[in-house]
Design a protein around this motif. Structure first.
Motif, short mmCIF file in Angstrom:
data_model
loop_
_atom_site.label_atom_id
_atom_site.label_comp_id
_atom_site.label_asym_id
_atom_site.label_seq_id
_atom_site.Cartn_x
_atom_site.Cartn_y
_atom_site.Cartn_z
N LEU A 550 -6.18 2.75 -0.63
CA LEU A 550 -5.13 1.90 0.63
C LEU A 550 -4.02 1.51 -0.47
CD1 LEU A 550 -7.25 0.43 3.08
CD2 LEU A 550 -6.00 2.91 3.32
N ASN A 551 -2.85 1.48 0.24
CA ASN A 551 -1.80 0.62 -0.27
C ASN A 551 -2.53 -0.61 -0.20
OD1 ASN A 551 0.32 0.39 -1.98
ND2 ASN A 551 2.15 0.50 -0.49
N ASP A 552 -3.18 -1.27 -1.74
CA ASP A 552 -3.21 -3.32 -0.84
C ASP A 552 -2.64 -4.07 -1.94
OD1 ASP A 552 -5.46 -1.59 -1.90
OD2 ASP A 552 -6.68 -2.70 -1.39
N GLU A 553 -2.42 -3.12 -3.60
CA GLU A 553 -1.85 -3.87 -4.37
C GLU A 553 -0.21 -3.83 -4.40
OE1 GLU A 553 -4.31 -4.73 -6.75
OE2 GLU A 553 -6.31 -4.94 -4.72
N ILE A 554 -0.19 -5.10 -5.41
CA ILE A 554 1.72 -5.05 -5.87
C ILE A 554 1.83 -4.92 -6.77
CG2 ILE A 554 2.95 -6.83 -5.55
CD1 ILE A 554 1.37 -8.50 -3.77
N VAL A 576 19.21 -3.20 -23.71
CA VAL A 576 19.09 -4.70 -24.13
C VAL A 576 17.94 -4.70 -24.34
CG1 VAL A 576 19.04 -6.48 -22.32
CG2 VAL A 576 20.79 -5.15 -22.68
N GLY A 577 16.50 -4.14 -23.74
CA GLY A 577 14.98 -4.13 -23.15
C GLY A 577 14.77 -3.47 -22.08
N THR A 578 13.72 -3.47 -22.66
CA THR A 578 13.25 -2.79 -21.64
C THR A 578 10.89 -3.88 -20.44
OG1 THR A 578 12.57 -0.83 -22.84
CG2 THR A 578 11.08 -0.09 -20.55
N VAL A 579 10.94 -4.23 -19.15
CA VAL A 579 11.07 -4.29 -18.59
C VAL A 579 9.66 -3.49 -17.93
CG1 VAL A 579 12.57 -6.27 -17.60
CG2 VAL A 579 11.61 -4.43 -16.57
N GLY A 580 8.20 -3.75 -18.30
CA GLY A 580 7.68 -3.21 -17.38
C GLY A 580 6.29 -3.04 -16.04
N ALA A 581 5.61 -2.74 -15.17
CA ALA A 581 4.97 -3.24 -14.37
C ALA A 581 3.86 -2.33 -14.47
CB ALA A 581 5.44 -3.35 -13.24
N THR A 582 2.38 -2.52 -13.83
CA THR A 582 1.58 -1.48 -13.32
C THR A 582 1.03 -1.89 -11.81
OG1 THR A 582 0.11 -3.93 -14.00
CG2 THR A 582 0.60 -1.61 -15.62
N ASP A 583 0.71 -1.08 -11.24
CA ASP A 583 0.02 -1.35 -9.65
C ASP A 583 -1.48 -0.62 -9.44
OD1 ASP A 583 -0.59 -0.63 -6.87
OD2 ASP A 583 1.91 -0.49 -6.71
N ALA A 584 -2.18 -1.44 -9.13
CA ALA A 584 -3.27 -0.59 -9.59
C ALA A 584 -4.07 0.07 -8.57
CB ALA A 584 -4.52 -2.12 -9.43
N ASP A 585 -3.35 0.33 -7.33
CA ASP A 585 -3.66 1.55 -6.67
C ASP A 585 -3.34 2.84 -7.06
OD1 ASP A 585 -3.65 -0.43 -4.07
OD2 ASP A 585 -1.40 -0.50 -4.02
N GLN A 586 -4.00 4.05 -6.70
CA GLN A 586 -3.89 5.07 -7.48
C GLN A 586 -2.67 6.07 -6.31
OE1 GLN A 586 -7.43 6.90 -6.02
NE2 GLN A 586 -8.46 7.15 -8.06
N PHE A 587 -2.51 7.06 -7.22
CA PHE A 587 -1.07 7.88 -6.83
C PHE A 587 -1.94 8.12 -5.51
CE2 PHE A 587 1.26 11.97 -5.90
CZ PHE A 587 2.04 11.63 -6.52
N PRO A 588 -0.40 8.00 -4.11
CA PRO A 588 1.09 8.10 -4.86
C PRO A 588 1.37 6.33 -4.15
CG PRO A 588 0.61 8.63 -2.10
CD PRO A 588 -0.80 8.42 -3.18
N PHE A 589 0.22 5.51 -4.22
CA PHE A 589 0.72 4.27 -3.42
C PHE A 589 1.18 3.59 -5.06
CE2 PHE A 589 -3.04 5.29 -0.41
CZ PHE A 589 -1.78 5.88 0.94
N ASN A 590 0.37 4.16 -6.04
CA ASN A 590 1.11 3.15 -8.21
C ASN A 590 2.40 3.82 -8.11
OD1 ASN A 590 0.70 5.70 -8.69
ND2 ASN A 590 -1.07 5.54 -10.31
N SER A 636 9.52 -2.55 -6.92
CA SER A 636 9.07 -2.60 -5.26
C SER A 636 8.37 -0.77 -4.91
CB SER A 636 10.55 -2.14 -4.65
OG SER A 636 11.11 -3.13 -4.59
N ASP A 637 6.83 -0.55 -4.28
CA ASP A 637 6.30 0.61 -4.43
C ASP A 637 6.57 1.38 -3.19
OD1 ASP A 637 5.14 -0.81 -2.28
OD2 ASP A 637 3.06 -0.28 -3.13
N TYR A 638 6.35 2.41 -2.62
CA TYR A 638 6.61 3.77 -1.80
C TYR A 638 5.78 3.56 -0.39
CZ TYR A 638 9.50 5.51 -5.51
OH TYR A 638 10.04 6.50 -6.00
#
Length: 887
Positions: A550-554, A576-590, A636-638
């Motif tokens: 479920l989409n329960d991860e930020i 300038v530089g690159t920021v990175g982020a991760t979402d512990a959900d599975q596709f497509p919630f990540n 921001s996720d979908y």
């Protein structure tokens, strides 16, 4: 003249004190110490200044935060000592690292000049041995316990740090029957389990004395021990045994009632009530009896040869266990007599309701039933021949007219559960007589089939964030056995017991916890089906439970704050530089997008790639306009609702050498200095000063002469711009020296600026301090005085008073000086108009000079009051320092 010197000294002291107060800067430094626990009270760790740049100096100190509990700093000397005995196990329970941190302020004249952050690491020593909750433990285990049964032992703990806590465990004197299993919990407690590794037999060994030893990780290591006594409890696992498989005897017909004809005996290897045996008759109870304790068989009725000349008496021996075990035997009693009668067949099956009952796994030759064949005739007419029609059984003759039916093939109750055997006996008379009798043989079920699941494995899907008690799946097993042997109980393997519950009868599995796919997306465990046979048989099947997302991860950034550097003046779209982020959900919630919060990018100078997180410029940056930008980026996720997180981005604009030095002095309006011809060598007569808007080497300036100083009359300090006398000018009366000075930065490529400096050597200017080697007031002091507006006012008043006093003393000399100055101006073409100087154009391309008398030049000409007021007014309007005096 003495009064003038005192005044100048006082001014210098005031300026020096003010400058020191204004330019004070609070610094901070870190110091660290390491100490073993259990050290002496008041142990000296060191002086907190010894690791700082203030080492060797004397200050006072003060705590800037909560005072430490275990340590103290002498606020006068800075000595750091322990307050009391330090027990690391009390301060940092179960901690890998143990530190205490506090801040100390260093004071000078009641002002903090440095903040020292003190960090003390407390090291663990192996001062605690592993200790069991109980030193002795007695465990009772039934001899019928299955291999792999676990029994928890008293826990063991070691309060030392993880590296020095329990590391090894062993057990002695187990004879291979037991093994230790361990569970090292995160709270520092070490759990031990005793696991059986082989079958136990109380009749062989009734107890075990074990020694459990645990060792910690110290050097030398410390150990703890516990004695464990295992008492093997008796199970009724032995069946009584008769001394003989069957008993035979012969008696004369018509024995007296109550006479003992034989004594049978059975024994049992168990103990207690499990070995107490009672006897009972199974057949011919009307004719024979038995003493239930002694096993003596006696006559109860009339034994008549004409009625029966051979008896097969069944006797049962039963123990007194909770679940009694019994065995039986046959007493074959032959009654001696003669009689002619037709053949008769008697079958003694020892079973209920005329059935012979045997175990389906009976070995070949197992007794099924006893067959007695008699013929009251004698001779050849009494001789019989008997046969049995079934290849799974055979008829064995015991003696002339007695037979037994035994097994002769493999039996399987699950294929054939009951047999009907026909026994055919024929005598040998002239006219043979045939007798056929049937015996029913029923196979008793043996638990020889394990439960079988209907599938090789089971799979189930469960959506995360479920409710406790939600249905998961229901595996099903069957057992080919019968009765209790086919009754199935379900259980879950240890790996799944924390998360799943199962109904023991139906096998219905439900959730015991709320699942989180991000913690565990798949769980595998076994469902075990056990029948109720003795011994029980079991089988297991793999169950795979997949947790659906479920989409329960930020979306989470890899850093809370990103720091990037970008050079100024770079073109648009510079990375300038690159920021990175991760979402512990599975596709497509990540899936998520990056963006910049508009309020933090008001100038619109930056953009971010919504997919990659790469930040680029949208315009050219100028460090001198703004050197630091602080943005907030959003991931921001979908999902619905959308989940997002933020991170800070700090962008530092690095400097390029894009600014040319600019002179403060000299410039086109202020470039002339007057000096006395009695000025000694080394005296500073002017202070060249320039600035550069760049930073670092790009803004660091050095000074040099470019022209006009071929004879090396003056020297210039390349770092601070001080111009000092290099030769004596005693023979010079009036002389103007014109120089080109250069201020050059250290950037790449280097940039420079030029300016013209005029130094007027004048005999008429007195030099009161000519015997000294340097100026009392340096040009550096006057530059600092420019920034101190409040101090400048005081200095102006003092200097004006000094000037008035000097003018009064030198009035006559100044009148002569005015005449000479007028003649000199005429010679150089610099005429004075209305008290102001006009421009003198020269042929230089880069520098324009002015001979206008500077407002800060000290002219010892006696002026009128109205001219004097006008002079001071011009000084304030120009914004320049009111005085710059070089004698």
């Amino acid at each position: 003249m003495g009064y003038t010197q005192c005044t100048s000294l006082m001014v210098a002291c005031v300026i020096t004190f003010v400058i020191h107060q204004v330019t004070s800067v609070i610094e901070s430094e870190d110091v660290s110490y390491t100490i073993n626990e259990e050290g002496p009270t008041d142990e000296f760790l060191g002086n907190i200044l010894d690791q700082t740049s203030l080492r060797g100096q004397s200050f006072k100190f003060n705590y800037l935060s909560t005072e430490p509990t275990l340590f103290a700093v002498n606020l006068t000397t800075g000595a750091l000592r322990t307050v009391g005995r330090i027990d690391r196990e009390e301060v940092c329970r179960n901690g890998v690292r143990c530190t205490e941190t506090f801040n100390i302020g260093v004071l000078r004249h009641s002002m903090i000049i440095m903040i020292i952050k003190v960090t003390i690491t407390i090291l663990d020593i192996n001062d605690n041995a592993p200790r069991f909750v109980e030193n002795k433990k007695t465990i009772e285990i039934s001899e019928s316990a299955s291999t792999g049964s676990k029994y928890q032992l008293p826990s063991v703990s070691d309060p030392d740090s993880p590296l020095l806590s329990v590391k090894h465990y062993e057990m002695s004197f187990s004879d291979g029957k037991f093994e230790l299993k361990a569970d090292d919990r995160t709270d520092g407690v070490f759990e031990l389990f005793l696991e059986t590794k082989g079958s136990l037999d109380r009749e062989r060994k009734s107890s075990y004395d074990l020694l459990v030893t645990v060792t910690d990780g110290g050097t030398p290591a410390k150990t703890g021990t516990m004695s464990v006594t295992v008492v093997v409890l008796d199970a009724n696992d032995n069946t009584p045994r008769f001394d003989q498989e069957r008993y035979t005897l012969s008696i004369l017909e018509n024995p007296s009632v109550g006479s003992v004809i034989i004594q049978v005996h059975a024994s049992d290897d168990d103990e207690g009530r499990n070995r107490e045996i009672v006897y009972a008759m199974k057949t011919h109870k009307d004719l024979f009896g038995i003493n239930n304790k002694t096993g003596e068989v006696y006559v109860k009725g009339v034994v008549d040869y004409e009625q029966e000349h051979l008896y097969h008496v069944g006797v049962i021996a039963t123990d007194q266990g909770m679940i009694p075990r019994s065995t039986d035997t046959i007493i074959v009693i032959e009654v001696k007599d003669l009689n002619d009668n037709s053949p008769e067949i008697t079958i003694n099956s020892l079973g209920a309701q005329g059935f012979a009952e045997i175990l389906e796994n009976a070995e070949q030759g197992t007794f099924v039933a006893h067959v007695k064949v008699e013929d009251k005739d004698s001779g050849v007419n009494g001789e019989l021949s008997c046969t049995l029609t079934d290849n799974k059984f055979r008829l064995e003759q015991l003696f002339e007219t007695n037979y037994q039916i035994v097994t002769s093939g493999h039996l399987d109750r699950e294929r054939i559960s009951e047999y009907s055997l026909a026994i055919r006996c024929v005598d040998r008379g002239t006219i043979p007589h045939e007798t056929v009798k049937n015996v029913q043989v029923r196979l008793i079920d043996v638990n020889d089939n394990a439960p079988q699941f209907l599938q090789a494995s089971y799979q189930a899907n469960v959506v995360e964030n479920n409710k406790v008690g939600d249905f998961v799946l229901q595996p099903n097993a069957t057992d080919a056995d019968a009765g209790q042997n086919a009754e199935i109980l379900y259980n879950v393997s240890e790996k799944g017991q924390k998360m799943f519950a199962i109904d023991g009868t139906s096998g219905r599995i439900t959730a015991k916890v709320v699942f989180d796919r991000e913690e565990n997306n798949e769980m595998q465990f076994y469902v075990i089906a056990v029948d109720r046979g003795s011994p029980a048989m079991s089988s297991s099947v793999l169950v795979v439970v997949t947790i659906q997302d479920l989409n329960d991860e930020i979306p989470l950034f890899t850093q809370n704050v990103y720091t990037f550097n970008v050079s100024e003046n770079e073109p648009q779209n510079t990375e300038v530089g690159t920021v990175g982020a991760t979402d512990a959900d599975q596709f497509p919630f990540n899936e998520f997008l990056f963006s910049i919060v508009p309020d933090t990018n008001l100038l619109g100078l930056f953009s971010i790639d919504s997919r990659s997180g790469k930040i680029t410029t949208k315009g050219m940056l100028d460090r001198e306009v703004q050197g630091v930008f602080r943005l907030t980026v959003l991931a921001s996720d979908y999902g619905s609702p959308i989940k997002s997180s933020r991170a800070g981005v700090v962008i530092y604009v690095t400097d390029q050498n894009d600014n040319t030095p600019v002179f403060n002095f000299p410039d086109t309006h202020n470039n002339t200095v007057h000096m006395s011809n009695r000025s000694p060598i080394g005296l500073t007569v002017a202070h060249v000063n320039a600035y550069d808007l760049d930073t670092g080497d790009n803004g660091r300036l050095t000074y040099r002469f470019s022209g006009g100083n071929d004879n090396a009359l003056f020297t210039i300090d390349q770092n601070n711009g001080d111009v000092s006398v290099n030769v004596e000018f005693k023979d010079t009366t009036y002389e103007l020296h014109e120089f080109t000075v250069i201020a050059q930065d250290h950037g790449f490529p280097q940039k420079l600026a030029e300016a013209t400096l005029n130094i007027f050597v004048n005999k008429s200017i007195p030099y009161p301090l000519a015997k000294q080697s340097g100026s009392i007031l340096s040009g550096q002091n006057f530059s600092i005085a420019i920034s101190l507006a409040c101090v400048s006012a005081i200095v102006i008043v003092i200097l004006v008073v000094a000037i008035v006093l000097i003018r009064r003393q030198e009035r006559e000399k100044m009148q002569q000086y005015n005449c000479r100055m007028e003649a000199l101006r005429k010679l150089t073409g610099k005429a004075t108009r209305d008290g102001k100087s006009e421009k003198d154009s020269r042929s230089s391309e880069s520098v324009k000079r002015k001979s206008k008398k500077l407002p800060y030049e000290i002219d010892f000409t006696i002026e009128k009051e109205d001219e004097k007021k006008q002079y001071h007014s011009d000084s304030k309007v120009s914004g320049l320092p009111p005085y710059q005096f070089y004698p």
